[in-house]
Design a protein around this motif. Structure first.
Motif, PDB file in Angstrom:
ATOM      1  N   LEU A  83     -23.952 -22.475 -16.404  1.00 49.05           N
ATOM      2  CA  LEU A  83     -23.456 -21.599 -17.383  1.00 49.05           C
ATOM      3  C   LEU A  83     -24.542 -21.092 -18.562  1.00 49.05           C
ATOM      4  N   GLY A  84     -25.274 -22.109 -18.685  1.00 52.90           N
ATOM      5  CA  GLY A  84     -26.226 -21.620 -19.810  1.00 52.90           C
ATOM      6  C   GLY A  84     -27.126 -20.523 -19.315  1.00 52.90           C
ATOM      7  N   GLY A  85     -27.514 -20.684 -17.878  1.00 51.39           N
ATOM      8  CA  GLY A  85     -28.343 -19.412 -17.186  1.00 51.39           C
ATOM      9  C   GLY A  85     -27.656 -18.209 -17.250  1.00 51.39           C
ATOM     10  N   MET A  86     -26.232 -18.223 -17.166  1.00 48.52           N
ATOM     11  CA  MET A  86     -25.301 -17.028 -16.836  1.00 48.52           C
ATOM     12  C   MET A  86     -25.071 -16.307 -18.198  1.00 48.52           C
ATOM     13  N   PHE A  87     -24.819 -17.091 -19.302  1.00 50.86           N
ATOM     14  CA  PHE A  87     -24.770 -16.399 -20.497  1.00 50.86           C
ATOM     15  C   PHE A  87     -26.081 -16.343 -21.088  1.00 50.86           C
ATOM     16  N   GLU A  88     -27.181 -16.793 -20.714  1.00 51.15           N
ATOM     17  CA  GLU A  88     -28.345 -16.711 -21.285  1.00 51.15           C
ATOM     18  C   GLU A  88     -28.541 -17.371 -22.873  1.00 51.15           C
ATOM     19  N   TRP A  89     -27.855 -18.500 -22.688  1.00 56.69           N
ATOM     20  CA  TRP A  89     -27.734 -19.189 -24.000  1.00 56.69           C
ATOM     21  C   TRP A  89     -29.210 -19.943 -24.299  1.00 56.69           C
ATOM     22  N   LYS A  90     -29.630 -20.086 -25.246  1.00 54.44           N
ATOM     23  CA  LYS A  90     -30.824 -20.647 -25.643  1.00 54.44           C
ATOM     24  C   LYS A  90     -30.842 -21.407 -26.817  1.00 54.44           C
ATOM     25  N   GLY A  91     -32.137 -22.446 -27.035  1.00 47.53           N
ATOM     26  CA  GLY A  91     -31.954 -23.360 -28.104  1.00 47.53           C
ATOM     27  C   GLY A  91     -30.918 -24.303 -28.221  1.00 47.53           C
ATOM     28  N   SER A  92     -30.680 -24.728 -29.451  1.00 46.02           N
ATOM     29  CA  SER A  92     -29.765 -25.545 -29.911  1.00 46.02           C
ATOM     30  C   SER A  92     -28.270 -25.255 -29.173  1.00 46.02           C
ATOM     31  N   TRP A  93     -27.819 -24.132 -28.946  1.00 44.10           N
ATOM     32  CA  TRP A  93     -26.737 -24.040 -28.551  1.00 44.10           C
ATOM     33  C   TRP A  93     -26.542 -24.276 -26.964  1.00 44.10           C
ATOM     34  N   ALA A  94     -27.563 -24.043 -26.364  1.00 45.70           N
ATOM     35  CA  ALA A  94     -27.684 -24.351 -24.794  1.00 45.70           C
ATOM     36  C   ALA A  94     -27.680 -25.943 -24.663  1.00 45.70           C
ATOM     37  N   LEU A  95     -28.180 -26.664 -25.424  1.00 51.14           N
ATOM     38  CA  LEU A  95     -28.278 -28.194 -25.630  1.00 51.14           C
ATOM     39  C   LEU A  95     -26.940 -28.670 -26.045  1.00 51.14           C
ATOM     40  N   PHE A  96     -26.202 -27.909 -26.866  1.00 52.60           N
ATOM     41  CA  PHE A  96     -24.951 -28.513 -27.407  1.00 52.60           C
ATOM     42  C   PHE A  96     -23.892 -28.347 -26.317  1.00 52.60           C
ATOM     43  N   LEU A  97     -24.285 -27.141 -25.527  1.00 50.89           N
ATOM     44  CA  LEU A  97     -23.332 -26.735 -24.454  1.00 50.89           C
ATOM     45  C   LEU A  97     -23.118 -27.651 -23.395  1.00 50.89           C
ATOM     46  N   ASN A  98     -24.431 -28.064 -23.096  1.00 48.89           N
ATOM     47  CA  ASN A  98     -24.740 -28.829 -21.879  1.00 48.89           C
ATOM     48  C   ASN A  98     -24.155 -30.434 -22.423  1.00 48.89           C
ATOM     49  N   ALA A  99     -24.460 -30.866 -23.587  1.00 43.51           N
ATOM     50  CA  ALA A  99     -23.853 -32.306 -24.001  1.00 43.51           C
ATOM     51  C   ALA A  99     -22.311 -32.002 -23.868  1.00 43.51           C
ATOM     52  N   ALA A 100     -21.611 -30.943 -24.159  1.00 42.91           N
ATOM     53  CA  ALA A 100     -20.158 -31.200 -24.232  1.00 42.91           C
ATOM     54  C   ALA A 100     -19.728 -31.089 -22.719  1.00 42.91           C
ATOM     55  N   ILE A 101     -20.359 -30.213 -21.932  1.00 34.45           N
ATOM     56  CA  ILE A 101     -19.955 -30.460 -20.547  1.00 34.45           C
ATOM     57  C   ILE A 101     -20.080 -31.819 -19.922  1.00 34.45           C
ATOM     58  N   LEU A 102     -21.283 -32.493 -20.372  1.00 35.43           N
ATOM     59  CA  LEU A 102     -21.472 -33.892 -19.773  1.00 35.43           C
ATOM     60  C   LEU A 102     -20.254 -34.673 -20.334  1.00 35.43           C
ATOM     61  N   PHE A 103     -19.773 -34.389 -21.632  1.00 33.25           N
ATOM     62  CA  PHE A 103     -18.824 -35.406 -22.161  1.00 33.25           C
ATOM     63  C   PHE A 103     -17.371 -35.147 -21.582  1.00 33.25           C
TER      64      PHE A 103
END
Lengths: 265, 737
Positions: B476-496
């Motif tokens: 997802l991060g790659g598809m929307f080109e999310w970068k920086g803190s947002w990408a990391l928070f998104l990743n953490a949310a997915i994990l949870f």
């Protein structure tokens, strides 16, 4: 010894609850042949399936040799042998392969299984065709293979579910001899049938089942005394039609067509 | 269950199923006769397709001819005009046909001029050699003149130029070959005309006016990539065909023969029964696949079609060896699907009725693979059936890439396991209950009884649902080109959500004991003096600290090892630098929160909670920890659109260490602490520059100094010892699980 305690099973058929077996209890001792009798739909097969652990009872349990079905259904199954109406054989396997396969399914040690195979081959006269593929066997030979299959793990309890349905006189005789053999060997035999005349010949005690309820239980003499009738067929019809007495357990008595209870049914 | 898996009993059960299947003539028919009948027909059909693909040549009015410079272009143009004029003069040329690669092999026949002898029209393109080669290869050019030498010979009657021309064309491409033969005819015509002129004047040795050689390059036909897609489709359909009959016979067939009731009345677990049937079906499917693959290889190799479709090397043995494992994996997957469907059926007819739509449905993805413009993207890697088909197509056309290939293989294996579990639950259920619908509803309904632990089957089903979602989410991060803190928070949310929330919800729905499964309570402690408890937990924390002090070294050295094997992440150096600079922009507390704390909590809930407990329901502690760690490692290999193979080994080692901690302590929390500390240390390491590392480790090596490693080993041993001693009381509880 096998003991069924308070077995109850209800199915939902098209949204309507149907009690298939209703608080059924009975015991059968070793060396005894118990006839679980009743017309089609009485709950015999459901009872047997609960005993085998294929269906989980809504309440109640089965106990064999001190082991309860609710805890150890696998241990219960090891002590059961099943001979059923529709028993078939594997056409592409030889008789030997098929019997050893079932020994494996019951976790019998291979050496012991080989010994038992020899013994059953002699006992049920399988020797002439033991290495033939089952597809080449006659109906009678297939029947003997099926009987041997039920004994490969030497179970203390044998369940016979309508074993003579569809068999001719010779085939039925073989089953009767088989039941005698089981009795001699001290097995608990539970025979489920709607052919009351046959039951009369081979069973020591009877449980008359109708619509999931046990209508009566006892020996043939006890039944005769209680009903004044000579044969099971007459007794059963009398029970079902009686407005009072033991038949009061039936919630909505119906007339069972005689052909359902007749020997030719 | 164990007594059915030991003493060779399971193998004997499999033998019975294999005997039944392989002795059946119908199975043998599909296995042996079908390939013999199908492939010659397929070969003919493909030949026609290839020819058909090129038959548009008939409509071509102008061929494209490439030369390297203007001078050569001018000469060729003159030559073609001369040939045309010769033809227009009505010169009846004897035709000489020269085979493409061998100028000595000549077949000279005389024939009058026929319409087909006309010189086609050529458009001359000029470019450098590399561009021309590429154009010829791509089909934009039909003939490439690689050499043009003109030698002049003085004769009494004048100067005769002698041309030596060399050309390249696409072999097995009708358009290119037509362009070649047209050009060859032109040169031959001039030769013959010159010869005729000489014969009329003086009978003396004449110069060879034209020497023309052409070399064929093996290139795929225009539609070859889509036609190449037919082959995996046919192979897969044939593999399915092989598996269909045994799947029906061994499941629905049991019911028709009247053996089902006797079978399920035995104490043998349904899974063991179904597993033996599965082995038989997979074996027949694989044998069918082998027979078909061999027949395909023979057809393509000896029919000449292989080179037309796949280039010079044809359908190579290497290709064959790459396709075979894919077919095996596919056979494993589809056999499970077939068994699940057939287990649901009560008769042969019913089973066939279920299977026909499935077979037709499987043609859908097959047709997608025939479309040349459909790329096998990373996300398609998780689409069952389509993934294997597209991967096979890409292997055949030499375009396969690693990430979708990994996703295809891994997801197919997981889907196969999950389907097998579903099949084992459906198998025989109909014989026990009163109708098929009940067996389905029982499978989906909330159980009445509480379970202490999830079973391995439930784990397989959950993994089959989780993996595709995780795979898409990690992209997802790659598809929307999310970068920086947002990408990391998104990743953490997915994990949870995926690793903690959903397993908790699933376990609640299935009435699985949450505290026991997720190791939320140790099971001991009630009645234990508070000081003992505190001492025990101090031991756990100390043990975990000691372990974490050593584990980062393992991760670091394992990374170096993989890097030395060229197996580290396939990112380019620039990408790595860019990622690192993106990463350094993020505040360090965000990195620690989303990269250390969040994964530690979420992943521990799933791996050391749900997964480890599921394995523990059937396996020993060691095997459970090992399998959990393998899954832990595999999930870490997927990192967005790339594979981080270098993470595999260190993650397994970390998983083993945390698994040991979880089993010893009976609690999830020390493992969470260890996981968080480890991730935190690794992220801290990545903040340091190479100069910092060189200052600590020494200039000459990238490796951790031996003294440090010795300290790490000591620290690890001490940590394990402290944990062992602190958790003595917990073992009776763990063993009871």
């Amino acid at each position: 010894m096998i003991s069924a305690e308070n077995l109850t099973k209800q199915f939902i058929v098209r949204g309507v609850p149907l009690v298939a077996v209703n608080h059924l209890s009975f015991q059968v001792a070793s060396g005894e042949v118990y006839g679980l009798l009743g017309p089609n739909g009485a709950g015999k097969t459901t009872t047997l399936r609960m005993i085998m652990g294929l269906l989980e009872p809504d309440s109640g349990y089965v106990e064999i040799g001190g082991v309860r079905s609710t805890n150890k259904s696998t241990d219960i199954r090891k002590q059961l042998g099943l001979i059923s109406t529709n028993d078939g054989v594997y056409p592409w396997l030889t008789v030997r392969e098929m019997l050893l396969y079932f020994a494996d399914l019951y976790a019998v040690d291979p050496l012991l299984a080989a010994e038992r195979l020899e013994e059953l081959a002699n006992l049920l006269d399988l020797r002439n065709f033991i290495d033939q593929r089952c597809s080449t066997l006659s109906t009678g030979q297939k029947q003997r293979v099926t009987l041997a299959r039920g004994l490969m793990h030497d179970p203390p309890v044998m369940l016979l579910d309508e074993p003579t349905r569809g068999l001719d006189v010779v085939g039925s005789q073989a089953i009767f001899r088989f039941i005698d053999l089981l009795k001699q060997r001290g097995k608990v035999v539970l025979l489920s049938t709607h052919r009351l005349d046959e039951a009369e010949r081979v069973c020591d005690r009877f449980g008359l089942l109708h619509r999931g309820n046990l209508q009566f239980e006892g020996t043939l003499d006890e039944l005769r005394q209680a009903t004044g009738k000579q044969h099971l067929v007459d007794m059963f019809i009398a029970f079902l039609n009686a407005p009072q007495g033991n038949a009061t357990q039936i919630s909505s008595p119906v007339n069972i067509p005689p052909n359902e209870l007749s020997p030719q049914a | 269950m164990n007594e059915y898996l030991s003493n060779g009993r399971l193998w004997r059960l499999c033998q019975k199923e294999l005997r039944e299947s392989l002795r059946d003539r119908r199975t043998l028919f599909t296995l042996v006769l079908m390939p013999i009948l199908v492939y010659p027909l397929l070969s003919m059909a493909l030949q026609r397709l290839v020819i058909g693909a090129n038959s548009k040549t008939k409509e071509v009015t102008e061929y494209v001819l490439g030369v390297e410079d203007e001078e050569a272009g001018g000469k060729i143009r003159e030559l073609l005009i001369e040939a045309q004029q010769t033809l227009e003069r009505g010169f009846a040329s004897p035709i000489t046909v020269t085979r493409s690669n061998d100028p000595t092999e000549k077949d000279t026949t005389s024939s009058p001029v026929k319409p087909s002898d006309e010189i086609p029209s050529y458009k001359i393109e000029m470019a450098d050699r590399a561009t021309l080669d590429q154009a010829l290869s791509d089909g934009r050019l039909d003939l490439l003149i690689t050499k043009l030498n003109i030698e002049t010979t003085k004769l009494e009657r004048g100067v005769f130029p002698a041309y030596t021309i060399q050309a390249e064309f696409r072999q097995n491409d009708l358009r290119s070959e037509t362009a070649l033969s047209g050009f060859r005819r032109a040169t031959q015509l001039i030769n013959d005309y010159q010869a005729a002129l000489f014969r009329k004047q003086i009978d003396r040795k004449i110069p060879v006016a034209m020497t023309f050689n052409a070399t064929g390059i093996f290139e795929k036909a225009d539609l070859s990539s889509s036609i190449a897609g037919v082959i995996p489709l046919v192979l897969i359909l044939m593999t399915i065909t092989g598996a269909v009959y045994p799947a029906i016979d061994l499941t629905a067939g049991e019911r028709e023969r009247g053996t089902m009731e006797a079978l399920i009345a035995t104490p043998a677990p349904r899974f063991a029964l179904l597993l033996s049937k599965y082995v038989a079906v997979v074996t027949v499917a694989v044998l069918t696949a082998l027979a078909n693959l061999f027949a395909t290889w023979m057809t393509l190799s000896f029919g000449g079609l292989g080179q037309a479709l796949f280039g010079k090397s044809g359908f190579s043995v290497l290709m064959l060896l790459q396709i075979l494992p894919l077919l095996v994996i596919f056979a494993c997957f589809f056999s499970a699907i077939l068994l699940a469907l057939c287990s649901f059926a009560r008769s042969f007819k019913e089973a066939q009725a279920y299977l026909i739509p499935v077979m037709l449905l499987s043609l859908g993805p097959g047709l997608v693979t025939l479309m040349p413009n459909v790329q096998f993207t990373t996300l398609l890697g998780i689409v069952p059936l389509l993934n294997i088909l597209m991967l096979s197509r890409d292997i055949m056309t030499g375009q396969s890439s690693l990430v979708p290939a990994f996703a295809a293989v891994f997801s197919t294996i997981i889907y196969a396991c999950a389907t097998l579990v579903v099949a084992s639950r459906l198998f025989g259920a109909e014989a026990a209950t009163s109708g098929s619908q009940e067996s389905w509803s029982e499978l989906l309904s909330r159980p009445k009884k509480k379970q202490m632990l999830p079973d391995i089957g439930e784990l397989a089903i959950y993994l089959a649902l989780l993996f595709p979602v995780f795979f898409v989410a990690s992209n997802l991060g790659g598809m929307f080109e999310w970068k920086g803190s947002w990408a990391l928070f998104l990743n953490a949310a997915i994990l949870f959500v995926l690793f903690m929330l959903l397993p908790l919800l699933y376990s609640w729905y299935r009435r699985i004991d949450l505290a026991n499964t997720f190791r939320l309570s140790e099971g001991v402690g009630r009645g234990e003096p508070i000081w003992n408890r505190i001492a025990r937990w101090i031991g756990y924390v100390a043990g975990v600290l000691l372990l974490s002090a050593a584990l980062w070294m393992v991760a670091f050295e394992a990374y170096l090892l993989f890097e030395s094997w060229s197996l580290a992440s396939q990112l380019s150096e620039e990408d790595k630098e860019r990622l690192k600079s993106d990463f350094l922009v993020v505040p360090f507390w965000v990195v620690l929160l989303t990269g250390a704390v969040a994964p530690a909590i979420a992943e521990e809930f799933f791996f050391r909670g749900f997964v480890l407990s599921a394995f523990r329901s059937k396996l020993t502690a060691f095997r459970s920890v090992l399998f959990t760690s393998l899954l832990f490692g595999l999930f870490h290999v997927i990192a967005g659109s790339v594979l981080s193979i270098e993470k595999f080994l260190p993650t397994i080692i970390l998983g083993m260490a945390i698994g040991y901690v979880a089993v010893r302590t009976g609690s999830l929390f020390p493992g969470i602490l260890l996981h968080a500390l480890h991730n935190g240390l690794v992220f801290s390491m990545s903040r340091f520059t190479e100069q910092d590392l060189a200052r600590w480790f020494g200039e000459e090596t990238k490796h951790i100094p031996v003294v440090w490693l010795c300290g790490g080993v000591l620290s690890m041993a001490l940590g394990a010892g402290v944990l062992f001693l602190s958790s003595q009381r917990n073992q009776s509880h763990e063993d009871s699980n």
